[in-house]
Design a protein around this motif. Structure first.
Motif, PDB file in Angstrom:
ATOM      1  N   GLU A 126      20.865  94.756 139.958  1.00 32.00           N
ATOM      2  CA  GLU A 126      20.291  95.687 140.308  1.00 32.00           C
ATOM      3  C   GLU A 126      18.489  95.001 140.425  1.00 32.00           C
ATOM      4  OE1 GLU A 126      20.465  98.370 141.391  1.00 32.00           O
ATOM      5  OE2 GLU A 126      23.175  97.895 141.347  1.00 32.00           O
ATOM      6  N   ASN A 127      17.606  95.465 141.087  1.00 36.11           N
ATOM      7  CA  ASN A 127      16.190  95.487 141.447  1.00 36.11           C
ATOM      8  C   ASN A 127      16.152  93.911 140.863  1.00 36.11           C
ATOM      9  OD1 ASN A 127      15.718  98.296 140.238  1.00 36.11           O
ATOM     10  ND2 ASN A 127      16.130  98.026 138.061  1.00 36.11           N
ATOM     11  N   MET A 128      16.923  93.143 141.710  1.00 38.69           N
ATOM     12  CA  MET A 128      16.793  91.618 141.986  1.00 38.69           C
ATOM     13  C   MET A 128      16.575  91.612 143.017  1.00 38.69           C
ATOM     14  SD  MET A 128      16.517  89.640 139.144  1.00 38.69           S
ATOM     15  CE  MET A 128      16.753  88.148 140.054  1.00 38.69           C
ATOM     16  N   PRO A 129      15.776  90.291 143.544  1.00 41.25           N
ATOM     17  CA  PRO A 129      15.781  90.494 145.113  1.00 41.25           C
ATOM     18  C   PRO A 129      16.372  89.973 146.082  1.00 41.25           C
ATOM     19  CG  PRO A 129      13.631  89.123 143.877  1.00 41.25           C
ATOM     20  CD  PRO A 129      15.203  89.762 142.936  1.00 41.25           C
ATOM     21  N   ARG A 130      16.482  90.645 147.438  1.00 43.67           N
ATOM     22  CA  ARG A 130      17.666  90.818 148.604  1.00 43.67           C
ATOM     23  C   ARG A 130      17.733  89.643 148.807  1.00 43.67           C
ATOM     24  NH1 ARG A 130      20.722  94.717 148.918  1.00 43.67           N
ATOM     25  NH2 ARG A 130      20.955  94.198 151.413  1.00 43.67           N
ATOM     26  N   HIS A 131      18.420  88.874 149.432  1.00 46.90           N
ATOM     27  CA  HIS A 131      18.701  88.081 150.026  1.00 46.90           C
ATOM     28  C   HIS A 131      19.667  86.788 151.074  1.00 46.90           C
ATOM     29  CE1 HIS A 131      20.770  85.243 147.313  1.00 46.90           C
ATOM     30  NE2 HIS A 131      19.490  86.072 146.620  1.00 46.90           N
ATOM     31  N   PRO A 132      19.778  86.559 151.776  1.00 41.55           N
ATOM     32  CA  PRO A 132      20.778  86.562 152.315  1.00 41.55           C
ATOM     33  C   PRO A 132      22.307  85.539 151.215  1.00 41.55           C
ATOM     34  CG  PRO A 132      19.415  85.569 153.876  1.00 41.55           C
ATOM     35  CD  PRO A 132      18.771  85.839 152.406  1.00 41.55           C
ATOM     36  N   LEU A 133      23.606  85.779 152.035  1.00 48.39           N
ATOM     37  CA  LEU A 133      24.281  85.091 150.734  1.00 48.39           C
ATOM     38  C   LEU A 133      25.089  84.635 151.561  1.00 48.39           C
ATOM     39  CD1 LEU A 133      25.867  89.097 149.280  1.00 48.39           C
ATOM     40  CD2 LEU A 133      23.732  87.195 148.628  1.00 48.39           C
ATOM     41  N   VAL A 134      25.938  83.377 151.335  1.00 49.02           N
ATOM     42  CA  VAL A 134      26.617  82.573 151.582  1.00 49.02           C
ATOM     43  C   VAL A 134      27.663  82.900 151.999  1.00 49.02           C
ATOM     44  CG1 VAL A 134      28.038  80.320 151.838  1.00 49.02           C
ATOM     45  CG2 VAL A 134      24.834  80.540 150.552  1.00 49.02           C
ATOM     46  N   LYS A 135      28.324  82.885 153.119  1.00 49.96           N
ATOM     47  CA  LYS A 135      29.758  83.748 153.961  1.00 49.96           C
ATOM     48  C   LYS A 135      29.595  85.261 153.465  1.00 49.96           C
ATOM     49  CE  LYS A 135      32.742  79.306 154.468  1.00 49.96           C
ATOM     50  NZ  LYS A 135      32.204  79.794 155.324  1.00 49.96           N
ATOM     51  N   GLY A 136      28.510  85.362 153.630  1.00 51.20           N
ATOM     52  CA  GLY A 136      28.473  87.469 153.308  1.00 51.20           C
ATOM     53  C   GLY A 136      28.573  87.930 151.625  1.00 51.20           C
ATOM     54  N   LYS A 137      28.936  87.188 150.638  1.00 49.70           N
ATOM     55  CA  LYS A 137      29.021  87.511 149.369  1.00 49.70           C
ATOM     56  C   LYS A 137      29.047  86.766 148.246  1.00 49.70           C
ATOM     57  CE  LYS A 137      34.516  86.293 149.405  1.00 49.70           C
ATOM     58  NZ  LYS A 137      35.691  87.014 149.878  1.00 49.70           N
ATOM     59  N   TYR A 138      28.893  85.178 148.616  1.00 46.00           N
ATOM     60  CA  TYR A 138      28.433  83.868 147.094  1.00 46.00           C
ATOM     61  C   TYR A 138      26.790  83.560 147.336  1.00 46.00           C
ATOM     62  CZ  TYR A 138      33.344  83.011 148.599  1.00 46.00           C
ATOM     63  OH  TYR A 138      34.629  83.222 148.510  1.00 46.00           O
ATOM     64  N   PHE A 139      27.040  83.803 146.023  1.00 44.52           N
ATOM     65  CA  PHE A 139      25.522  83.010 145.579  1.00 44.52           C
ATOM     66  C   PHE A 139      25.690  81.896 145.231  1.00 44.52           C
ATOM     67  CE2 PHE A 139      25.178  87.979 144.314  1.00 44.52           C
ATOM     68  CZ  PHE A 139      23.989  88.356 145.029  1.00 44.52           C
ATOM     69  N   LEU A 140      24.591  80.820 144.981  1.00 44.14           N
ATOM     70  CA  LEU A 140      24.049  79.688 144.704  1.00 44.14           C
ATOM     71  C   LEU A 140      24.015  79.841 143.019  1.00 44.14           C
ATOM     72  CD1 LEU A 140      23.672  78.189 147.568  1.00 44.14           C
ATOM     73  CD2 LEU A 140      25.336  76.913 146.408  1.00 44.14           C
ATOM     74  N   VAL A 141      24.775  79.393 141.803  1.00 43.24           N
ATOM     75  CA  VAL A 141      24.499  79.078 140.524  1.00 43.24           C
ATOM     76  C   VAL A 141      24.532  77.474 139.930  1.00 43.24           C
ATOM     77  CG1 VAL A 141      25.467  79.988 138.363  1.00 43.24           C
ATOM     78  CG2 VAL A 141      25.277  81.221 140.252  1.00 43.24           C
ATOM     79  N   ARG A 142      23.618  77.846 139.240  1.00 45.90           N
ATOM     80  CA  ARG A 142      23.590  75.888 138.475  1.00 45.90           C
ATOM     81  C   ARG A 142      24.967  75.856 137.945  1.00 45.90           C
ATOM     82  NH1 ARG A 142      19.472  73.023 136.073  1.00 45.90           N
ATOM     83  NH2 ARG A 142      20.674  70.808 136.127  1.00 45.90           N
ATOM     84  N   ASP A 143      25.110  74.782 138.224  1.00 41.72           N
ATOM     85  CA  ASP A 143      26.916  74.473 137.384  1.00 41.72           C
ATOM     86  C   ASP A 143      26.982  74.682 136.036  1.00 41.72           C
ATOM     87  OD1 ASP A 143      29.249  73.994 139.073  1.00 41.72           O
ATOM     88  OD2 ASP A 143      29.357  71.779 138.567  1.00 41.72           O
ATOM     89  N   ALA A 144      26.750  74.037 135.546  1.00 36.09           N
ATOM     90  CA  ALA A 144      26.702  74.333 134.112  1.00 36.09           C
ATOM     91  C   ALA A 144      25.575  74.608 132.834  1.00 36.09           C
ATOM     92  CB  ALA A 144      27.752  73.311 133.399  1.00 36.09           C
ATOM     93  N   SER A 145      25.411  75.429 131.855  1.00 38.80           N
ATOM     94  CA  SER A 145      24.236  76.092 131.641  1.00 38.80           C
ATOM     95  C   SER A 145      24.412  74.754 129.958  1.00 38.80           C
ATOM     96  CB  SER A 145      24.907  77.480 130.882  1.00 38.80           C
ATOM     97  OG  SER A 145      25.840  77.514 130.419  1.00 38.80           O
ATOM     98  N   GLU A 146      23.850  75.256 129.061  1.00 36.96           N
ATOM     99  CA  GLU A 146      23.215  74.117 128.427  1.00 36.96           C
ATOM    100  C   GLU A 146      24.179  74.012 127.240  1.00 36.96           C
ATOM    101  OE1 GLU A 146      19.278  73.714 127.246  1.00 36.96           O
ATOM    102  OE2 GLU A 146      18.300  73.815 128.899  1.00 36.96           O
ATOM    103  N   LYS A 147      24.272  75.282 126.803  1.00 37.47           N
ATOM    104  CA  LYS A 147      25.456  75.831 126.063  1.00 37.47           C
ATOM    105  C   LYS A 147      26.962  75.304 126.126  1.00 37.47           C
ATOM    106  CE  LYS A 147      23.763  80.177 125.512  1.00 37.47           C
ATOM    107  NZ  LYS A 147      24.087  81.517 125.193  1.00 37.47           N
ATOM    108  N   SER A 148      27.243  74.498 127.252  1.00 37.11           N
ATOM    109  CA  SER A 148      28.525  73.915 127.125  1.00 37.11           C
ATOM    110  C   SER A 148      28.699  72.823 127.481  1.00 37.11           C
ATOM    111  CB  SER A 148      29.299  74.697 128.976  1.00 37.11           C
ATOM    112  OG  SER A 148      28.281  73.715 130.276  1.00 37.11           O
TER     113      SER A 148
END
Length: 860
Positions: free
Chosen positions: A72-94
Motif C-alpha cells: 500500500e502507498n507504494m509506486p505502481r509500475h508494470p508487472l512481469v507477466k501481469g503479476k510478478y515483481f523482481l526482487v533481489r535474490d537473497a538477503s544478508e540474513k541468509s
C-alpha cells in the motif's frame, strides 16, 4: 529495429547538406533552426536529430500491461507477466557463513573430511568467477559446476557486478516462483522474462524497469534500472555457461531440483552423465583432482542434497573407509524411525549398510542443513499443530505435512541413489538411474507414496467430529440381488465349470454363516471354505451390521491404508472395537441422512467374525490380502494371492478339489472381480483352459469401438508383440475376464471394457480436475489389464518349474529383459492422444495414491 532494415528514398531536389541524405555536419545556425526531422517509410519510423539517426524500439509485445504496487502507498509500475515483481535474490540474513563479502556468494562451504565437494547460495556474476578461481587455486584440475535452481533468475547490471534477481508474487514475496520443470524450460522461461522486461522498459524514453533490493525496507524501493539491451540483463545460462569456454577444466549442468522434494530421474541422469565425462571419474589415482560446486538460492537444502549426492559418488570412487571410520552422529541429528524407511531398507540389497553410508555422508555435509534434523523438526511442528490452525492463510497442518513428506522423500531417494551407486559405479554406470529405478517398481511405489495422512491416526478420532462410522451396505449396492438368499450383497460364482471360486461384498455375521452353510451343503458339495478379505481399510461389525471408518471430509469412501500389513490393519480394528464397546458412537446408516448416536452391544472385527464361524464350521480358513481399490495390485499382491490359491490343494493332480474360495471387498466389485480373474488364470493353468480360450473360438463382437472394448489398444499390442506367443496370452486373459463378467453383468463392470468406458467419460467432464481424474483412472485400468497379461505370461513361463519363482522375481529377472518396465513407463492411449499425459510415467501414475483427507495422528 536494426539499421540494416531501414532505407530512405532521397527527395528529388535535396538540399546540399540535408540530414536525410547524409551524416555531414550541419552548421550551428542551421542546427538551431532545424532541431530534428521525422521521416517514415514502409519499414519503420526514423527520427534524425543532431545529425544522428535514432531508431525507435519496435516491440511485438501484445499482452495487456498490468500495473501493480508491492504494498500500500507504494509506486505502481508494470508487472512481469501481469503479476510478478523482481526482487533481489537473497538477503544478508541468509548468509550464515558470512562469505558474501569475500566471494560475492552466500554460504560458500566445503563438505567435511576434506572432500572436494562445495556448496554455495546464488553467486553474482563476479562471485561465480571468484568461486571458480578459488577451486582452481585449491589445485582442482576438473570442476563440475551444477546450478540446482528450477526457478528463473536474472542478473541485473550494476556499477561493478551483475546481481541476481528472481520473480515473486505480491501474495507471498518470500516464495520463489517456478515456471519450468526441466533445465530447458527454466532457461527458456528466463529468456522470455528478459524479453518482456526489455520490451516494457523500452516503451518509455528512460528505458528503465523496476527492481526491489530490500523487502524489509521499502522506503527506498523500487529502484529504476536501465535495461535497454540484453547486455544489461543476463540469464543464468549466460552467467554459468561462459565458464565452459573460459576454462577447459569446467563442466556445467543446470539441474532443476525442487525446493523440498527429491530430484527428478532426468536430473539425476544428467548429473551422472556430467560426472562420467570427467577423464578421472573412475580413476582413484587422481585423488581429489575432481571438484564439484553446487549452487542454489541460499545454499541450504538443495545445495546440501547435491553435496550429499556428490560426496556419495566420490566415496564410491575412493572408498568409504575414511568417512565411516571416524564419523560421529551430530548432536543435532536423530535416528530416523519412520516405517517407510525400514521398508525401503528391507527392499534394497545390503540395506542397513547402504543406510549407514548415507547417514555418514549426511553428517559430513550437514553443517547448514542436516536432513535428519530437518525431518525431526518438521515432524515435531506437525504433531504440535491443530486441524484448523492457519499460517499466512494456509492450513498449517497441511503445509507441514507436505514438508515432512518431501523431506522424507529426499532421504529415501538418497538411500536408493546410494544403492544404485553400489551396483552401478563399478560398471561405470552402464544403466542410467531412471532405468535402474524403473526396474525396481517396489521402490518407485515407496518413493511416490512415502506416507498416508492417516496411517498412524488414533482410532479414538471416531469419538470426535473428525471421523465417523459409516455403514458399508447402502441403497443400490446389491445389484446381484443376493441379499435375500444368502444375506450378503453381490454374491456370485466364477462362470467356469468345476472351478469353485466365488465373490461377494462385505458380509456381516449372519452373512458369513449363511454363505458357509450354503457352500458346505450337500447340494454344493464343498468340504472346505476359504474366506479371503481383500480390504485395506478398517472395518468392524456392530450388532449385525458392517461399518467402516470414514473422514468427515470424504464420507463416500472408507479411509484406506496403502502399504499397511494385514497384522497392522487387524491391530487397528481390535483397538477400534474396544473403543466402540465402551462409548456411544456417531454413525451414518446412509450418508444422505444425518448421523445418529448409537451404543452397540456386540462388536467384532472381520477376523473375529471368521473365528466365531469356525466354532460352528471347522472346515473353514480365513485370510487377508489387502488390495488397493481400483488400482493395479503390486507384484507382492499377486504373490500373496498365489500363495493362498496353491495352499489349499489346487494343483494339477486334484482335478475335483472340493475347496471353495470366497473373495470379498467392501462392494464385491473391483477388487473381488480382480481376485476372481487371478484365481481363474491360476486354476486354468493347473487344469487346462476350457473351450473358448484358443484361437478361432471367441465370439465375434459387434458393437461400436469393438477394437477398444476388446482391449486392442496400441500399447497393449506392443506388449503382446514382445511376449512369446503373446496373442494367445492375451486371449486367455480375455477369456477369463469375459467369464467373470458372465455371472456379474448386472454390476456393469468388466475389467477390460471399463478402460475405454472410463476414457470416454473425459469428453463430458465438466472441469479440468475431473478430466485429469478420469485420465488417471483410465490409465490405472489399462495398467491393471496389462499386469494381468504379464501375470498370465508368468504362469505360462514358469509352469514347467511349478512356479518355484515368485511373480515378483520373474518381473525382475525375466520381464525386465523384454523391456516391460520401459513400456509401463510410457503408458498412454496413443490411439487417441498425440501428446500423452504426464500420467504415462510410473512416477506420476503411482504418486499420491493416498486420499485427499487431512493429516491426523503421528508422522512415523
Amino acid at each position: 529495429m536494426g539499421s540494416g532494415s531501414s532505407t530512405l528514398t532521397p527527395p528529388s531536389s535535396p538540399e546540399p547538406d540535408s540530414p536525410i541524405l547524409s551524416h555531414r555536419a550541419i552548421s550551428p545556425e542551421k542546427q538551431k533552426s532545424r532541431n530534428f526531422v521525422r521521416a517514415c517509410n514502409d519499414v519503420a519510423p526514423i527520427i534524425i536529430k543532431d545529425c544522428r539517426e535514432e531508431f525507435q524500439h519496435v516491440t511485438d509485445f501484445k499482452d495487456p500491461i498490468v500495473h501493480g504496487c508491492i504494498a500500500e502507498n507504494m509506486p505502481r509500475h508494470p508487472l512481469v507477466k501481469g503479476k510478478y515483481f523482481l526482487v533481489r535474490d537473497a538477503s544478508e540474513k541468509s548468509d550464515i557463513k558470512k562469505t558474501y563479502a569475500q566471494y560475492k556468494a552466500p554460504n560458500f562451504h566445503q563438505a567435511g573430511k576434506g572432500l572436494p565437494v562445495y556448496g554455495a547460495g546464488q553467486p553474482t556474476e563476479k562471485g561465480l568467477i571468484y568461486l571458480m578461481d578459488h577451486l582452481i587455486d585449491e589445485g582442482h584440475t576438473e570442476i563440475i559446476l551444477l546450478n540446482l535452481r528450477e526457478e528463473p533468475v536474472l542478473f541485473v547490471e550494476t556499477a561493478s557486478d551483475m546481481l541476481p534477481y528472481s520473480i515473486r508474487e505480491r501474495e507471498d514475496l518470500k516464495k520463489l516462483v517456478n515456471l519450468g520443470r526441466s533445465s530447458w524450460e527454466a532457461d527458456e522461461a528466463e529468456a522470455r522474462i528478459r524479453k518482456e522486461i526489455i520490451d516494457l522498459a523500452t516503451m518509455k524514453e528512460e528505458n528503465k524497469f523496476y527492481f526491489y533490493k530490500d523487502l524489509e525496507n521499502l522506503q527506498r524501493e523500487p529502484h529504476e534500472v536501465n535495461v535497454q539491451y540484453e547486455d544489461h540483463l543476463l540469464v543464468s545460462e549466460e552467467v554459468y555457461s561462459r565458464h565452459i569456454l573460459c576454462s577447459h577444466c569446467v563442466r556445467y549442468r543446470r539441474l532443476c531440483f525442487p525446493l523440498e522434494a527429491a530430484p527428478s530421474d532426468v536430473d539425476v541422469d544428467s548429473f551422472i552423465d556430467v560426472y562420467k565425462e570427467c577423464p578421472s571419474a573412475f580413476d582413484r589415482t587422481h585423488g581429489s583432482s575432481v571438484a564439484m560446486l553446487f549452487t542454489c538460492h541460499v545454499g541450504y537444502g538443495r545445495t546440501t542434497l547435491g553435496m550429499v549426492m556428490g560426496s556419495l559418488i566420490l566415496a564410491h570412487r575412493n572408498g568409504f573407509n575414511s568417512i565411516m571410520s571416524k564419523s560421529q552422529r551430530r548432536s543435532s541429528g536423530e535416528e530416523l524411525s519412520c516405517s517407510v524407511i525400514q521398508r525401503v531398507v528391507s527392499q534394497i540389497p545390503d540395506g542397513q549398510n547402504i543406510k549407514h553410508q548415507v547417514d555418514a555422508v549426511v553428517d559430513l555435509c550437514g553443517e547448514l542443513y542436516h536432513l535428519h534434523s530437518e525431518i525431526s523438526a518438521a515432524k515435531h511442528l506437525l504433531e504440535g499443530t491443530t486441524f484448523d490452525q492457519e499460517v499466512d492463510g494456509e492450513n498449517a497442518q497441511e503445509m507441514l505435512y507436505k514438508r515432512c513428506c518431501h523431506f522424507l522423500q529426499r532421504y529415501l531417494f538418497l538411500l536408493c541413489f546410494n544403492s544404485y551407486l553400489t551396483e552401478q559405479f563399478s560398471q561405470r554406470f552402464l544403466k542410467p538411474f531412471s532405468k535402474w529405478k524403473r526396474q525396481h517398481p517396489e521402490i518407485v511405489r515407496l518413493l511416490q507414496n512415502v506416507h498416508h495422512p492417516n496411517s498412524h491416526a488414533p482410532m479414538d478420532l471416531v469419538l470426535t467430529d473428525r471421523q465417523f462410522l459409516v455403514a458399508d451396505v447402502y441403497i443400490g449396492l446389491d445389484v446381484m440381488s443376493s441379499q435375500m438368499d444368502v444375506r450378503v450383497p453381490n454374491f456370485r460364482k466364477l462362470n467356469l465349470k468345476g472351478f469353485s471360486v466365488y465373490g461377494m461384498a462385505q458380509p456381516a455375521r449372519d452373512g458369513v454363516t449363511k454363505i458357509s452353510n450354503y457352500l458346505l451343503s450337500k447340494k454344493q458339495g464343498h468340504s472346505f471354505v476359504v474366506l479371503v478379505n481383500l480390504r485395506n481399510d478398517v472395518a468392524v461389525e456392530c450388532d449385525g451390521k458392517a461399518y467402516s471408518v470414514r473422514d468427515t471430509t470424504l464420507l463416500d469412501e472408507p479411509i484406506i491404508h496403502p502399504g499397511l500389513t494385514k497384522e497392522v490393519l487387524e491391530e487397528k480394528e481390535e483397538t477400534l472395537t474396544k473403543i466402540i464397546k465402551t462409548n456411544k458412537i456417531m454413525t451414518y446408516n446412509e450418508i444422505s441422512e444425518d448421523p445418529v448416536e448409537q451404543e452397540f452391544s456386540s462388536v467384532l472385527t472381520p477376523s473375529e467374525l471368521a473365528d466365531n464361524q469356525k466354532l460352528q464350521t471347522l472346515d473353514m480358513q480365513y485370510y487377508r490380502v489387502p488390495l488397493q481399490y481400483d488400482t493395479t495390485p503390486t507384484e507382492q499382491d499377486f504373490d500373496d494371492l498365489m500363495t493362498v490359491i496353491r495352499k489349499h490343494g489346487f494343483s494339477e493332480e486334484s482335478e475335483r478339489n472340493k475347496t471353495a474360495i470366497v473373495y470379498y471387498c467392501r462392494t464385491g466389485k473391483s477388487r473381488t472381480t480382480l481376485a476372481l480373474a487371478i484365481t481363474g488364470l491360476v486354476m486354468c493353468h493347473l487344469r487346462g483352459f476350457p473351450k473358448g480360450s484358443n484361437i478361432g473360438e471367441q465370439e465375434r463382437v459387434s458393437c461400436p469401438n469393438a477394437q477398444y472394448t476388446k482391449g486392442d489398444f496400441m500399447i497393449v499390442q506392443k506388449l503382446v508383440r514382445i511376449l512369446p506367443n503373446g496373442q494367445q496370452v492375451k486371449r486367455e486373459v480375455d477369456f477369463i475376464l469375459d467369464e467373470c463378467f458372465e455371472t456379474m453383468s448386472p454390476m456393469h463392470f468388466h475389467i477390460r471394457e471399463v478402460i475405454f468406458v472410463t476414457y470416454n467419460k473425459i469428453i463430458k467432464a465438466k472441469s479440468e480436475t475431473e478430466k485429469q481424474q478420469l485420465r488417471r483412472q483410465s490409465l490405472d485400468a489399462l495398467e491393471r489389464y496389462i499386469y494381468l497379461i504379464l501375470f498370465n505370461m508368468y504362469l505360462r513361463y514358469d509352469k514347467k518349474i511349478k512356479w518355484q519363482r515368485s511373480f515378483s522375481q520373474w518381473m525382475r529377472e525375466v520381464a525386465v529383459n523384454a523391456g516391460v518396465f520401459e513400456l509401463l513407463d510410457n503408458l498412454a492411449f496413443y490411439d487417441f492422444e498425440k501428446v500423452p499425459t504426464s500420467f504415462k510415467t510410473m512416477n506420476e501414475r503411482w504418486s499420491h495414491r493416498s486420499q485427499p483427507i487431512p493429516f491426523a495422528g503421528e508422522f512415523k
